[in-house]
Write an enzyme that holds these catalytic residues in place. Sequence first.
Site, PDB file in Angstrom:
ATOM      1  NE  ARG A  75       0.424   0.990   3.534  1.00  0.00           N
ATOM      2  CZ  ARG A  75       1.468   1.739   3.742  1.00  0.00           C
ATOM      3  NH1 ARG A  75       2.709   1.241   3.604  1.00  0.00           N
ATOM      4  NH2 ARG A  75       1.367   3.005   4.065  1.00  0.00           N
ATOM      5  N   GLY A  76       0.277   2.389  -0.190  1.00  0.00           N
ATOM      6  CA  GLY A  76       1.041   3.607  -0.378  1.00  0.00           C
ATOM      7  C   GLY A  76       1.138   3.904  -1.855  1.00  0.00           C
ATOM      8  CB  ALA A  77       0.241   6.914  -3.853  1.00  0.00           C
ATOM      9  CG  ASN A 116      -2.339  10.923   3.571  1.00  0.00           C
ATOM     10  OD1 ASN A 116      -1.732  10.142   2.830  1.00  0.00           O
ATOM     11  ND2 ASN A 116      -2.039  11.056   4.849  1.00  0.00           N
ATOM     12  CE  LYS A 117      -4.846   4.864   4.533  1.00  0.00           C
ATOM     13  NZ  LYS A 117      -5.630   4.011   3.608  1.00  0.00           N
ATOM     14  CG  ASP A 175      -2.931   7.243  -1.086  1.00  0.00           C
ATOM     15  OD1 ASP A 175      -2.796   6.085  -1.508  1.00  0.00           O
ATOM     16  OD2 ASP A 175      -2.583   7.592   0.056  1.00  0.00           O
ATOM     17  NE  ARG A 207      -6.407   0.364  -2.067  1.00  0.00           N
ATOM     18  CZ  ARG A 207      -5.753   0.793  -0.974  1.00  0.00           C
ATOM     19  NH1 ARG A 207      -4.474   0.469  -0.803  1.00  0.00           N
ATOM     20  NH2 ARG A 207      -6.361   1.539  -0.067  1.00  0.00           N
ATOM     21  CD  GLN A 211      -2.893   2.038   7.171  1.00  0.00           C
ATOM     22  OE1 GLN A 211      -3.427   2.351   8.242  1.00  0.00           O
ATOM     23  NE2 GLN A 211      -3.548   2.029   6.021  1.00  0.00           N
TER      24      GLN A 211
END
Length: 350
Positions: A47-49, A247-248, A237, A89, A196
């Site tokens: 995960r993570g762009a 973002n998250k 992201d 995603r 995370q």
Amino acid sequence: MEHHIRYDAAQRALILLDQRLLPTRQEDFVCRTTEDIVTALQVMVVRGAPAIGVTAAWGCVLAAYEAAEAGDHWHPVLDGLLERIAKARPTAVNLRWAVDRMRKVWKTAGHAPFATLISLWESEARRIHRDDIEINRAMGRHGAALIDEGDTVMTHCNAGALATAGYGTALGVIRGAVDAGKKISVIANETRPFLQGARLTAYELHEDHIPVTVACDNACGHLMRKGMVQKVVVGADRIAANGDAANKIGTYSVALLAREHGVPFYVAAPLSTIDRNTPDGDHIPIEDRTPREVTHVGDTQITPDGVPVYNFAFDVTPAALIAGIVTEVGVLRPPYTESIAEAFRKAGLE
């Protein structure tokens, strides 16, 4: 920490460190097919762009080998497999960006033999992988100037080496400051429900001997009010053309608290995360994930049966709350519509 995404040409496999198991277990998740890649992306093995983009690029290589089994009809089969990866995603723009970049190589190759396309794609995926590390280190150098000696920096989610090909975006800024000789410490928000921050950011920084303390998400305002936070640095992201940043989930709340308490709030992201085709944050698609991530902790259910759940994976922080966007070409300042356009010109990406 630059070996969590590894391509094995002999096995025709992409080997990913399974981030769902960190920090207590280190096991690999091996991808050999398009569906393996899609699964790894959707269940957040990776995960993570930027890391999603690198994984997608290597996924295209695996898709090509898979499509070759269709014989002379491999072109439409490959096209479908690439689209399957691109839609795995919805929020991280690097996913579509990487697939489109691989498509461009395919288009340039024209009717070249399959072996030629594979060679070109392996080279391009390797370039995307390598460039991401170099870009992150450049961001770290630019962002280090924003961090002062003795600062405590708050970050949300994980925008470190594990979220990229290596070094990190937000954590790249923190690493850059440490590499510049500054003594700093970090508060890692736990980042519910996937944790995370607690699992991954704390793991990375602890491994690098950078002082880190985990805080529950609801403590952010208290910590800022007590003067325990001097800067906030997060990743993204997707960033819209006007500077709004997805973002998250929970990042927007942190940004509002930072403004209230006079704490500078920065976003660190490569230019590939800026989507100039998205005018503002209202047009960024927000992923809604499975309720189980909220209703259960491990195998233990914590909510009553039948109660609905909101589990949005991201939120959007308005550009007005962002003091600067750290990129590989420098720190962008408001008005972001202008500074983003200038950054792309500077990078030769118009």
